[in-house]
Design a protein around this motif. Structure first.
Motif, PDB file in Angstrom:
ATOM      1  N   GLU A 101      32.619  47.978  29.546  1.00 56.66           N
ATOM      2  CA  GLU A 101      32.160  46.579  29.521  1.00 56.66           C
ATOM      3  C   GLU A 101      32.679  45.466  30.143  1.00 56.66           C
ATOM      4  O   GLU A 101      31.942  44.537  30.668  1.00 56.66           O
ATOM      5  CB  GLU A 101      32.264  46.316  27.917  1.00 56.66           C
ATOM      6  CG  GLU A 101      31.392  47.316  26.993  1.00 56.66           C
ATOM      7  CD  GLU A 101      29.806  47.265  27.280  1.00 56.66           C
ATOM      8  OE1 GLU A 101      29.232  45.932  27.535  1.00 56.66           O
ATOM      9  OE2 GLU A 101      29.372  48.140  27.565  1.00 56.66           O
ATOM     10  N   TYR A 102      33.980  45.641  30.376  1.00 57.77           N
ATOM     11  CA  TYR A 102      34.752  44.492  31.035  1.00 57.77           C
ATOM     12  C   TYR A 102      34.309  44.626  32.575  1.00 57.77           C
ATOM     13  O   TYR A 102      34.259  43.776  33.392  1.00 57.77           O
ATOM     14  CB  TYR A 102      36.473  44.612  31.020  1.00 57.77           C
ATOM     15  CG  TYR A 102      36.643  44.206  29.479  1.00 57.77           C
ATOM     16  CD1 TYR A 102      37.090  42.758  29.203  1.00 57.77           C
ATOM     17  CD2 TYR A 102      36.909  44.930  28.522  1.00 57.77           C
ATOM     18  CE1 TYR A 102      37.569  42.353  28.068  1.00 57.77           C
ATOM     19  CE2 TYR A 102      37.510  44.755  27.328  1.00 57.77           C
ATOM     20  CZ  TYR A 102      37.665  43.397  27.201  1.00 57.77           C
ATOM     21  OH  TYR A 102      37.917  43.096  25.798  1.00 57.77           O
ATOM     22  N   PHE A 103      34.113  45.874  33.104  1.00 55.20           N
ATOM     23  CA  PHE A 103      33.625  46.105  34.569  1.00 55.20           C
ATOM     24  C   PHE A 103      32.212  45.548  34.698  1.00 55.20           C
ATOM     25  O   PHE A 103      31.905  44.968  35.721  1.00 55.20           O
ATOM     26  CB  PHE A 103      33.743  47.511  34.807  1.00 55.20           C
ATOM     27  CG  PHE A 103      35.129  48.005  34.857  1.00 55.20           C
ATOM     28  CD1 PHE A 103      36.238  47.188  35.171  1.00 55.20           C
ATOM     29  CD2 PHE A 103      35.512  49.343  35.064  1.00 55.20           C
ATOM     30  CE1 PHE A 103      37.558  47.597  35.345  1.00 55.20           C
ATOM     31  CE2 PHE A 103      36.942  50.029  35.075  1.00 55.20           C
ATOM     32  CZ  PHE A 103      37.727  49.270  35.210  1.00 55.20           C
ATOM     33  N   LYS A 104      31.536  45.471  33.647  1.00 61.23           N
ATOM     34  CA  LYS A 104      30.128  45.052  33.679  1.00 61.23           C
ATOM     35  C   LYS A 104      30.153  43.681  34.049  1.00 61.23           C
ATOM     36  O   LYS A 104      29.510  42.857  34.659  1.00 61.23           O
ATOM     37  CB  LYS A 104      29.330  45.606  32.488  1.00 61.23           C
ATOM     38  CG  LYS A 104      28.832  47.014  32.569  1.00 61.23           C
ATOM     39  CD  LYS A 104      27.978  46.976  31.224  1.00 61.23           C
ATOM     40  CE  LYS A 104      27.639  48.549  30.995  1.00 61.23           C
ATOM     41  NZ  LYS A 104      27.022  48.728  29.485  1.00 61.23           N
ATOM     42  N   ALA A 105      31.112  42.936  33.183  1.00 63.95           N
ATOM     43  CA  ALA A 105      31.128  41.391  33.285  1.00 63.95           C
ATOM     44  C   ALA A 105      31.891  41.083  34.664  1.00 63.95           C
ATOM     45  O   ALA A 105      31.451  40.048  35.282  1.00 63.95           O
ATOM     46  CB  ALA A 105      32.142  41.043  32.298  1.00 63.95           C
ATOM     47  N   LEU A 106      32.869  42.031  35.249  1.00 61.58           N
ATOM     48  CA  LEU A 106      32.883  41.671  36.612  1.00 61.58           C
ATOM     49  C   LEU A 106      31.996  41.904  37.759  1.00 61.58           C
ATOM     50  O   LEU A 106      31.806  40.951  38.525  1.00 61.58           O
ATOM     51  CB  LEU A 106      34.370  42.479  37.006  1.00 61.58           C
ATOM     52  CG  LEU A 106      35.556  42.135  36.324  1.00 61.58           C
ATOM     53  CD1 LEU A 106      36.686  43.140  36.656  1.00 61.58           C
ATOM     54  CD2 LEU A 106      36.034  40.650  36.527  1.00 61.58           C
ATOM     55  N   LYS A 107      30.986  42.847  37.502  1.00 61.39           N
ATOM     56  CA  LYS A 107      29.931  43.046  38.335  1.00 61.39           C
ATOM     57  C   LYS A 107      29.009  41.862  38.471  1.00 61.39           C
ATOM     58  O   LYS A 107      28.415  41.436  39.291  1.00 61.39           O
ATOM     59  CB  LYS A 107      29.412  44.340  38.045  1.00 61.39           C
ATOM     60  CG  LYS A 107      28.185  44.749  38.762  1.00 61.39           C
ATOM     61  CD  LYS A 107      27.417  46.035  38.497  1.00 61.39           C
ATOM     62  CE  LYS A 107      26.250  46.193  39.094  1.00 61.39           C
ATOM     63  NZ  LYS A 107      25.778  47.642  38.862  1.00 61.39           N
ATOM     64  N   LYS A 108      28.946  41.395  36.993  1.00 58.95           N
ATOM     65  CA  LYS A 108      27.839  40.480  36.885  1.00 58.95           C
ATOM     66  C   LYS A 108      28.234  39.044  37.475  1.00 58.95           C
ATOM     67  O   LYS A 108      27.300  38.153  38.041  1.00 58.95           O
ATOM     68  CB  LYS A 108      27.556  40.182  35.310  1.00 58.95           C
ATOM     69  CG  LYS A 108      26.644  39.212  35.126  1.00 58.95           C
ATOM     70  CD  LYS A 108      26.149  39.118  33.467  1.00 58.95           C
ATOM     71  CE  LYS A 108      25.167  38.270  33.272  1.00 58.95           C
ATOM     72  NZ  LYS A 108      24.546  38.117  31.811  1.00 58.95           N
ATOM     73  N   ILE A 109      29.598  38.714  37.695  1.00 62.36           N
ATOM     74  CA  ILE A 109      30.068  37.525  38.354  1.00 62.36           C
ATOM     75  C   ILE A 109      30.319  37.831  39.794  1.00 62.36           C
ATOM     76  O   ILE A 109      30.560  37.050  40.592  1.00 62.36           O
ATOM     77  CB  ILE A 109      31.283  37.119  37.466  1.00 62.36           C
ATOM     78  CG1 ILE A 109      32.644  38.001  37.840  1.00 62.36           C
ATOM     79  CG2 ILE A 109      31.108  36.524  36.356  1.00 62.36           C
ATOM     80  CD1 ILE A 109      33.923  37.502  37.464  1.00 62.36           C
ATOM     81  N   LYS A 110      29.823  39.232  40.305  1.00 68.72           N
ATOM     82  CA  LYS A 110      29.891  39.537  41.636  1.00 68.72           C
ATOM     83  C   LYS A 110      31.312  39.150  42.141  1.00 68.72           C
ATOM     84  O   LYS A 110      31.769  38.804  43.302  1.00 68.72           O
ATOM     85  CB  LYS A 110      29.215  38.469  42.659  1.00 68.72           C
ATOM     86  CG  LYS A 110      27.803  39.054  42.113  1.00 68.72           C
ATOM     87  CD  LYS A 110      26.843  38.212  42.989  1.00 68.72           C
ATOM     88  CE  LYS A 110      25.196  38.406  42.793  1.00 68.72           C
ATOM     89  NZ  LYS A 110      24.277  37.727  43.556  1.00 68.72           N
TER      90      LYS A 110
END
Length: 303
Positions: free
Chosen positions: A262-271
């Motif tokens: 879930e934290y990686f998804k957030a990092l991906k979302k902010i590019k």
């Protein structure tokens, strides 16, 4: 003759029309493929470990991208450290494995807040550390130092914040001078009582208002204080560097099996494209380092 021409015209029209429709469909498919390819592209970040530089050959062989060293151990901005620093810099040139960032900026004995502050000593240490970090081709120094910023009991919290902002503004100018970015690190409440969340880190960053003064996102500290991944999305524009470890005992990724996706998804979302360093307690460094990179790459590939 007329009938043949009419038929031929109809056939040409149908060929043109069919080709046009096919072109639209093909074009749409390519566009959709590009869109979905972008959406579903796996997160991939440079991975490193907070450790001593003598581990460089091992980390290189395991597929890591960098080391995150210790300011006091590698840059040695203390009196009498010049000779050892030169040896460290020479090892860096020989090994050609980058030191991207540094932890342990200054000790808890140098106080940034409270009745007895040591701002001049901190700034002198920071000036030399930042100069040497630039010489070593490093991008960041982490501004954690939780003991230094611990607010003494009974001391006015707002005054402490202003003291820290005043110091940070001067630190940002030194960072600009040397071309290195400082990354303020929120720490969990068991380690310090000031700047314990990304939001509190951003308060300081916005007050300092300097592009060389940014935010570190430490997923271990976030999980420890139940700070959700949505905060990464909220404050993503400030994040320049990341740390990670498992929640319970700060173990290496894969030791217990924490799910960071879930934290990686957030990092991906902010590019996010910066580094991700493992900062943890090791029991069996060689084997855990090998497992950790496998676990992190696997989980990142699934977001």
């Amino acid at each position: 003759m007329e009938s043949f021409e009419n038929n031929n015209s109809r056939r040409n029209f149908l060929k043109i029309a069919t080709g046009t429709v096919a072109g639209i469909v093909t074009s749409g498919t390519v566009a959709e493929a590009a869109f979905f390819g972008e959406t579903h592209r796996a997160l991939s970040l440079p991975l490193g470990i907070c450790t001593s530089y003598d581990k460089a050959p091992l980390l290189k062989s395991l597929g890591y991208s960098f080391i995150e060293e210790n300011v006091g151990r590698f840059l040695i901005p203390d009196k009498g450290g010049d000779e050892q620093y030169q040896k460290n810099a020479a090892a860096l040139q020989t090994e050609r494995f980058p030191v991207r960032s540094y932890v342990s900026f200054f000790p808890g004995t140098l106080k940034s807040v409270g009745n007895d502050t040591h701002h001049e000593a901190i700034l002198q240490r920071a000036d030399l550390a930042l100069k040497r970090a630039k010489e070593c081709g490093s991008a960041n120094i982490v501004f954690g130092s939780g003991g230094s910023r611990f607010i003494p009991e009974g001391f006015d919290r707002e005054k402490a914040k202003q003291q820290h902002i005043e110091l940070s503004k001067k630190m940002a100018l030194l960072a600009e001078k040397h071309g290195v970015t400082l990354a303020i690190e929120p720490l969990n409440r068991s380690e310090t009582n000031f700047v314990n969340s990304l939001a509190e880190g951003v308060e300081i960053i916005e007050a300092v208002n300097h592009p060389r003064f940014r935010l570190l996102c430490d997923i271990y500290h976030m999980m420890k204080d139940n700070e959700g991944p949505e905060q990464i999305v909220k404050y993503g524009k400030y994040i320049t560097h990341c740390h990670i470890a498992e929640k319970q005992n700060r173990t290496a990724p894969g030791a217990v099996g924490d799910d960071f996706r879930e934290y990686f998804k957030a990092l991906k979302k902010i590019k996010y494209k910066g580094g991700l360093s493992i900062e943890c307690r090791w029991k069996d460094f060689d084997n855990e380092a090998k497992k950790s990179i496998e676990v992190l790459k696997q989980q990142m590939s699934e977001v």
